[in-house]
Design a protein around this motif. Structure first.
Motif, short mmCIF file in Angstrom:
data_model
loop_
_atom_site.label_atom_id
_atom_site.label_comp_id
_atom_site.label_asym_id
_atom_site.label_seq_id
_atom_site.Cartn_x
_atom_site.Cartn_y
_atom_site.Cartn_z
N SER A 63 0.82 -1.22 0.00
CA SER A 63 0.00 0.00 0.00
C SER A 63 0.85 1.27 0.00
O SER A 63 0.35 2.35 -0.34
N ALA A 64 2.12 1.16 0.41
CA ALA A 64 3.09 2.26 0.29
C ALA A 64 2.63 3.54 0.97
O ALA A 64 2.91 4.64 0.51
N GLY A 65 1.92 3.40 2.08
CA GLY A 65 1.49 4.58 2.83
C GLY A 65 0.19 5.19 2.36
O GLY A 65 -0.25 6.20 2.91
N TYR A 66 -0.44 4.60 1.36
CA TYR A 66 -1.71 5.12 0.85
C TYR A 66 -2.88 4.41 1.53
O TYR A 66 -2.95 3.18 1.51
N ASP A 67 -3.79 5.19 2.11
CA ASP A 67 -5.00 4.63 2.73
C ASP A 67 -6.08 4.32 1.70
O ASP A 67 -7.01 3.57 1.97
N ASP A 68 -5.95 4.93 0.53
CA ASP A 68 -6.98 4.80 -0.50
C ASP A 68 -6.38 4.13 -1.74
O ASP A 68 -5.37 4.60 -2.27
N PRO A 69 -6.97 3.03 -2.23
CA PRO A 69 -6.41 2.35 -3.40
C PRO A 69 -6.41 3.21 -4.66
O PRO A 69 -5.54 3.04 -5.52
N ASP A 70 -7.38 4.13 -4.79
CA ASP A 70 -7.39 5.01 -5.96
C ASP A 70 -6.18 5.95 -5.94
O ASP A 70 -5.56 6.21 -6.98
N ALA A 71 -5.84 6.49 -4.76
CA ALA A 71 -4.66 7.35 -4.65
C ALA A 71 -3.39 6.55 -4.93
O ALA A 71 -2.45 7.06 -5.57
#
Length: 209
Positions: free
Chosen positions: A175-183
């Protein structure tokens, strides 16, 4: 989750085409979805490798209006993040065309290469190592670099996949620090396009060795 296509170069000067004339507002500006406050970061993130880019190309990558992108590019040049230069090309008819392009400084590319050191001869690894990634720390940038590597490895091992399929398979463990899969996909997608051997066609991504 949308897929963005590559932009057309915007040339100016001698022998320009109708499609390459103005950097101001046009029909191409309709549907842009980047807020004004996010335009400079979005423009900066459009430069994922050593390739020079025109205003039109950056506007497509950043999903922002060309006039706002032009202002952001000059801001990034002023702060030393980008370099600006004029280039001259010759088309098939022998007509010279001039274009203004922006690119990352050599020092930045060397720094990116050092952060993502790879073995000599690994074209894919070298391309990913030279990519610019958002992130306040080297660790965060490395996480995002690893996410792109993981997507490429997924395409190599499991074959073609849609954007949704890639997100389903890779986002969770990377996920590399992203909470949102779209981001997350907004970060991965434009960089994936710059990886040698990665092809996007008919709604699918695949790796061709």
């Amino acid at each position: 989750m949308s897929e963005q296509s590559s932009g057309r170069a915007a040339n100016s000067g001698v022998g320009t085409d109708d499609a390459h004339v103005a950097d101001g507002g046009s029909d191409a500006d309709e549907g842009n979805d980047v807020d004004d406050a996010d335009i400079v970061p979005a423009v900066r993130d459009a430069f994922v490798d050593a390739a020079p880019r025109t205003v039109a190309e950056v506007a497509v990558a950043a999903a922002a209006p060309r006039d706002a992108v032009a202002d952001a590019l000059e801001t990034l040049v002023a702060e030393g993040t980008l370099r600006r230069r004029e280039v001259t090309t010759t088309d098939a008819e022998g007509t010279e065309r001039r274009a203004v392009v922006w690119h990352l400084p050599a020092a930045t590319l060397r720094e990116r290469s050092a952060e993502g050191a790879v073995e000599a001869g690994d074209a894919v690894g070298l391309a990913i190592a030279r990519m610019a990634f958002p992130g306040a720390s080297r660790m965060m940038r490395d996480w995002r670099r690893d996410a792109v590597r993981a997507v490429v490895e997924h395409l190599r091992e499991d074959g073609p996949a849609t954007a949704e399929g890639i997100v389903d398979a890779v986002y969770g463990p990377h996920s590399a620090g992203y909470d949102d899969p779209d981001a997350w996909w907004d970060c991965v997608r434009p960089r994936l396009r710059s990886v040698p051997g990665v092809v996007h066609d008919d709604g699918e991504w695949r790796f061709e060795s």
